[in-house]
Design a protein around this motif. Structure first.
Motif, PDB file in Angstrom:
ATOM      1  N   GLY A  34      19.254  16.666  46.589  1.00  0.00           N
ATOM      2  CA  GLY A  34      18.004  17.397  46.695  1.00  0.00           C
ATOM      3  C   GLY A  34      17.469  17.844  45.354  1.00  0.00           C
ATOM      4  O   GLY A  34      18.100  17.687  44.311  1.00  0.00           O
ATOM      5  N   THR A  35      16.269  18.386  45.407  1.00  0.00           N
ATOM      6  CA  THR A  35      15.655  18.999  44.233  1.00  0.00           C
ATOM      7  C   THR A  35      15.951  20.486  44.300  1.00  0.00           C
ATOM      8  O   THR A  35      15.381  21.215  45.090  1.00  0.00           O
ATOM      9  N   GLN A  78      18.258  27.327  46.338  1.00  0.00           N
ATOM     10  CA  GLN A  78      17.995  26.400  47.440  1.00  0.00           C
ATOM     11  C   GLN A  78      18.329  24.995  46.982  1.00  0.00           C
ATOM     12  O   GLN A  78      17.939  24.599  45.885  1.00  0.00           O
ATOM     13  N   TRP A 104      17.420  21.986  48.315  1.00  0.00           N
ATOM     14  CA  TRP A 104      16.521  20.879  48.600  1.00  0.00           C
ATOM     15  C   TRP A 104      15.059  21.306  48.447  1.00  0.00           C
ATOM     16  O   TRP A 104      14.729  22.474  48.496  1.00  0.00           O
ATOM     17  N   ASP A 105      14.169  20.319  48.274  1.00  0.00           N
ATOM     18  CA  ASP A 105      12.714  20.508  48.263  1.00  0.00           C
ATOM     19  C   ASP A 105      12.230  21.586  47.291  1.00  0.00           C
ATOM     20  O   ASP A 105      11.273  22.295  47.577  1.00  0.00           O
ATOM     21  N   TYR A 132      10.592  21.354  44.504  1.00  0.00           N
ATOM     22  CA  TYR A 132       9.337  21.060  43.820  1.00  0.00           C
ATOM     23  C   TYR A 132       8.195  21.877  44.432  1.00  0.00           C
ATOM     24  O   TYR A 132       8.299  22.411  45.542  1.00  0.00           O
ATOM     25  N   GLU A 180       5.335  21.112  45.777  1.00  0.00           N
ATOM     26  CA  GLU A 180       4.788  20.644  47.048  1.00  0.00           C
ATOM     27  C   GLU A 180       5.686  21.003  48.228  1.00  0.00           C
ATOM     28  O   GLU A 180       5.257  20.939  49.375  1.00  0.00           O
ATOM     29  N   GLY A 181       6.912  21.379  47.971  1.00  0.00           N
ATOM     30  CA  GLY A 181       7.838  21.800  49.022  1.00  0.00           C
ATOM     31  C   GLY A 181       8.041  23.298  48.974  1.00  0.00           C
ATOM     32  O   GLY A 181       7.349  24.071  49.632  1.00  0.00           O
ATOM     33  N   LYS A 182       8.986  23.715  48.149  1.00  0.00           N
ATOM     34  CA  LYS A 182       9.353  25.128  48.017  1.00  0.00           C
ATOM     35  C   LYS A 182       8.173  26.003  47.605  1.00  0.00           C
ATOM     36  O   LYS A 182       7.951  27.070  48.163  1.00  0.00           O
ATOM     37  N   ASP A 222       5.822  26.453  50.533  1.00  0.00           N
ATOM     38  CA  ASP A 222       6.438  27.300  51.557  1.00  0.00           C
ATOM     39  C   ASP A 222       6.469  28.770  51.125  1.00  0.00           C
ATOM     40  O   ASP A 222       6.201  29.664  51.930  1.00  0.00           O
ATOM     41  N   LYS A 250      -1.433  23.497  44.471  1.00  0.00           N
ATOM     42  CA  LYS A 250      -0.728  22.471  45.225  1.00  0.00           C
ATOM     43  C   LYS A 250      -1.725  21.474  45.807  1.00  0.00           C
ATOM     44  O   LYS A 250      -1.550  20.277  45.704  1.00  0.00           O
TER      45      LYS A 250
END
Length: 140
Positions: free
Chosen positions: A2-3, A25, A27-28, A30, A32-34, A37, A135
């Motif tokens: 994961g990132t 965390q 995963w995710d 980046y 556009e993810g974390k 969110d 984003k």
């Protein structure tokens, strides 16, 4: 693989920055993810100082500590993935959520954007709304 990312929640009072908790965390991580969110979660909250009738719903957080606890509850699912880590931990992406305690206690704010700045390494610095716009501009 994961990132990986960290999210450090920091209280700002009289220009002094006090880190309260750092969350790792797997995963995710980046934007556009974390990042999305995180900003979306923050935008969903109304910060209050004291709980009145009708404000005991998930839409409200009674101060910064309550907000942090709700964040962990929202994103921690089962074993692994999300951890409390030491304040010096750094990963591929590192977020800072800086909460303005002076403005909070003055009552001089209308929304989370008046109280919180999000920093993402050297990539971004701004309000939760600005991060959502950032984003979206990155997606175009």
């Amino acid at each position: 693989m994961g990132t990986r990312s960290t999210t450090k929640f920091i209280e700002k009072r009289e220009e002094k920055l006090t880190p309260l908790v750092n969350i790792y965390q797997q995963w995710d991580g980046y934007i556009e993810g974390k990042g999305y969110d995180l900003a979306d979660f923050l935008k969903s909250k109304t910060i209050i100082n004291g709980i009145s009738r009708g404000q005991d719903t998930p839409d409200y957080a009674n101060g910064f500590g309550c907000l942090i606890a709700q964040y962990i509850k929202e994103f921690k699912e089962g074993v692994g993935g999300l951890y409390i880590t030491d304040l010096d931990n750094k990963q591929e992406y590192n977020y800072e959520v800086i909460f303005d305690e002076d403005k909070y206690f003055s009552g001089n704010y209308d929304s989370i954007d008046d109280l919180v700045i999000i920093k993402v390494d050297t990539i971004f610095e701004g309000t939760p709304s600005e991060l959502l716009e950032f984003k979206e501009s990155e997606d175009d």
